[in-house]
Enzyme design. Structure first.
Site, PDB file in Angstrom:
ATOM      1  N   HIS A 184       0.897  -1.163   0.000  1.00 42.03           N
ATOM      2  CA  HIS A 184       0.000   0.000   0.000  1.00 42.03           C
ATOM      3  C   HIS A 184       0.930   1.205   0.000  1.00 42.03           C
ATOM      4  O   HIS A 184       1.576   1.480   1.012  1.00 42.03           O
ATOM      5  CB  HIS A 184      -0.873  -0.057   1.256  1.00 42.03           C
ATOM      6  CG  HIS A 184      -1.657   1.184   1.536  1.00 42.03           C
ATOM      7  ND1 HIS A 184      -3.033   1.193   1.586  1.00 42.03           N
ATOM      8  CD2 HIS A 184      -1.267   2.464   1.783  1.00 42.03           C
ATOM      9  CE1 HIS A 184      -3.455   2.422   1.846  1.00 42.03           C
ATOM     10  NE2 HIS A 184      -2.410   3.221   1.986  1.00 42.03           N
ATOM     11  N   HIS A 237      -3.512  -1.484  -5.600  1.00 42.88           N
ATOM     12  CA  HIS A 237      -4.295  -0.301  -6.025  1.00 42.88           C
ATOM     13  C   HIS A 237      -3.455   0.884  -6.518  1.00 42.88           C
ATOM     14  O   HIS A 237      -3.533   1.992  -5.977  1.00 42.88           O
ATOM     15  CB  HIS A 237      -5.251   0.152  -4.921  1.00 42.88           C
ATOM     16  CG  HIS A 237      -4.680   0.210  -3.536  1.00 42.88           C
ATOM     17  ND1 HIS A 237      -3.481   0.791  -3.244  1.00 42.88           N
ATOM     18  CD2 HIS A 237      -5.167  -0.265  -2.360  1.00 42.88           C
ATOM     19  CE1 HIS A 237      -3.255   0.686  -1.950  1.00 42.88           C
ATOM     20  NE2 HIS A 237      -4.258   0.046  -1.388  1.00 42.88           N
ATOM     21  N   ASP A 310     -10.302  -3.967  -4.385  1.00 46.42           N
ATOM     22  CA  ASP A 310     -10.120  -3.364  -3.058  1.00 46.42           C
ATOM     23  C   ASP A 310     -11.472  -3.212  -2.367  1.00 46.42           C
ATOM     24  O   ASP A 310     -11.752  -2.190  -1.731  1.00 46.42           O
ATOM     25  CB  ASP A 310      -9.391  -2.010  -3.152  1.00 46.42           C
ATOM     26  CG  ASP A 310      -8.879  -1.542  -1.794  1.00 46.42           C
ATOM     27  OD1 ASP A 310      -9.006  -2.288  -0.805  1.00 46.42           O
ATOM     28  OD2 ASP A 310      -8.340  -0.415  -1.717  1.00 46.42           O
ATOM     29  N   HIS A 314     -17.940  -0.680   4.521  1.00 43.70           N
ATOM     30  CA  HIS A 314     -18.025  -0.003   5.820  1.00 43.70           C
ATOM     31  C   HIS A 314     -19.496   0.143   6.169  1.00 43.70           C
ATOM     32  O   HIS A 314     -20.369   0.012   5.309  1.00 43.70           O
ATOM     33  CB  HIS A 314     -17.387   1.395   5.745  1.00 43.70           C
ATOM     34  CG  HIS A 314     -15.897   1.373   5.639  1.00 43.70           C
ATOM     35  ND1 HIS A 314     -15.075   0.961   6.665  1.00 43.70           N
ATOM     36  CD2 HIS A 314     -15.070   1.719   4.616  1.00 43.70           C
ATOM     37  CE1 HIS A 314     -13.805   1.044   6.284  1.00 43.70           C
ATOM     38  NE2 HIS A 314     -13.772   1.492   5.039  1.00 43.70           N
TER      39      HIS A 314
END
Ligand SMILES: [Zn+2]
Length: 433
Positions: A184, A237, A310, A314
């Site tokens: 990341h 990503h 990804d 939430h």
């Protein structure tokens, strides 16, 4: 109840791994691809025949980057709900992320994920383990133990490994077990608490941005460390023009570097943040058009190996708050197919390349099984209706997450039948549960 033999008829078989592209009949026996026949070929009696006219029959889609949230945040997603979301989106396998609570940094928790996945009986799960204990960026986790338990990759995803000395040792240690390290890439000093891409939009909105260089410098650093160690580096990503350039150059140098890009990064720009919509808040942030264009180029020319979602569900607790305070990420699994096919309609990539990016490419990047309809391979198969028009309705997602910036979008293309090891897990006449 299920027949041992399933025949998919009248479809267009599109398999980047074997180069097959055309009208074929696919016969599946005992969970494996038994034959790829000409359309008119006679099939054995007793087979269940499914008509796939107008549809593509492709190797099961594989997502290298999925947050299943279990253990610890089952209110956001469980392994079961995440895998329901996966198969609804056309995915037969996903690589799960270790930033759960607790962090998956030991063999016991890797086995926990695999047991839960087996219980779900939907998409296959390849767990990843943390690069460092507790994802704290300090001591390395036990890669050998985790690999023995079934982990396929190590990552501190959600966090960068800020210390380059630790990153060097991680690459060396992972190399001993032939494991990729996914990174990341975000220099936290440059990001300095910014909540979106730094540019004209952040200025206009009065939100604190951080520069694309926060990603670029880390990608460049880690490529040099991959060169130093000979380790396998996977850029998670990727979202900037600089990162695309760096990966392209790394491949030219023959380094063991692979990369993935997400549908949101190649579909949206930072203009999506203009209404302070927290569904457009992610990390890395949505970028300006020049970066999106560079990512599209990387998808087309082979620099980027895989499209990964990804998938980051939430709850409203994390998203219905001020933009600066909202959590990063969106629900990704159920919108990846139409967003990828939109690139085909725009002429950015061809049909075969689209399937390669969603299936063959991800398998190749991590050395996973799958990604092909070759005779003898496990019958992980996705049937796509490329013309299906539908409206994205987050309320009806299989995921527990509703955080999508694509709600209300009219899209085209959808997985209508998904088989894992020859078993129908989505669509068709039956559903697994
Ligand atoms: Zn992630």
């Amino acid at each position: 109840m299920r027949p041992e033999m399933i025949v998919l008829q009248n479809g267009r078989v599109l398999d980047p791994a074997t180069g097959v592209d055309g009208a074929r009949t696919v016969r599946i026996e005992n969970g494996r691809i038994a034959a790829i026949d000409d359309p008119g070929a006679r099939q054995p009696a007793g087979a269940q025949v499914l008509d796939c006219a107008g549809r593509w029959i492709v190797p099961g889609l594989v997502d290298l980057h999925v947050h299943l949230r279990e253990p610890g945040e089952e209110y956001k997603e469980t392994i079961l709900s995440g895998l329901r979301s996966a198969v609804a989106g056309g995915f037969t396998a996903v690589v799960s992320m270790p930033n759960t609570k607790p962090v998956i940094d030991n063999a016991h928790l890797v086995r926990f994920v695999l047991d839960k996945a087996k219980e779900a009986g939907l998409a296959k799960v390849y767990p990843s383990g943390a690069t460092t204990k507790g994802q704290k960026g300090e001591a390395l986790a036990e890669y050998g133990d985790m690999k023995s338990a079934g982990a396929v990759m190590m990552t501190d995803d959600g966090h960068p490994v800020m210390n380059p000395g630790i990153m060097r040792r991680a690459l060396e240690y992972a190399k001993a077990f032939d494991l990729p390290i996914m990174v990341h890439e975000e220099d936290l000093n440059l990001a300095a608490g910014g909540c979106m891409h730094e540019g004209t939009v952040s200025m206009r909105l009065g939100l604190k941005g951080f520069p694309a260089a926060a990603e670029d410098v880390m990608v460049l650093r880690d490529i040099e460390l991959a060169s130093l160690t000979g380790g396998r580096l996977h850029i998670g990503h990727l979202s900037t023009a600089g990162a695309v350039r760096a990966v392209r150059e790394a491949k030219r140098r023959g380094l063991r570097v692979t990369a993935e890009a997400t549908p949101h990064h190649f579909t949206l720009t930072d203009e999506a943040v203009a209404t302070y919509d927290t569904n457009a808040k992610m990390c890395p942030p949505l970028r300006s058009q020049e970066h999106v264009d560079a990512v599209l180029e990387g998808l087309a020319d082979g620099t980027i190996d895989a499209i990964a979602t990804d998938h980051a569900p939430h709850s409203s607790v994390e998203k219905d708050v001020e933009f600066e305070r909202a959590s990063n990420g969106i629900v990704g699994l159920e919108t990846a197919v139409p967003l990828t096919l939109a690139l085909v309609r725009r002429g950015v990539i061809g049909e075969k390349r689209a399937i390669e990016l969603l299936s063959t490419g991800p398998c190749r990047a991590f050395g996973l099984p799958g990604g092909t309809l070759a005779v003898g391979a496990a019958a992980d198969v996705t049937v796509i209706d490329p013309a299906a028009e539908w409206t994205v309705e987050p309320a009806s997602f299989e995921s527990k997450g509703r955080n999508s910036p694509f709600g209300g979008w009219k899209v085209q293309g959808r997985a209508v039948l998904v088989m894992v090891d020859g078993r129908i897990v989505h669509g068709g006449e039956q559903r697994s549960r």
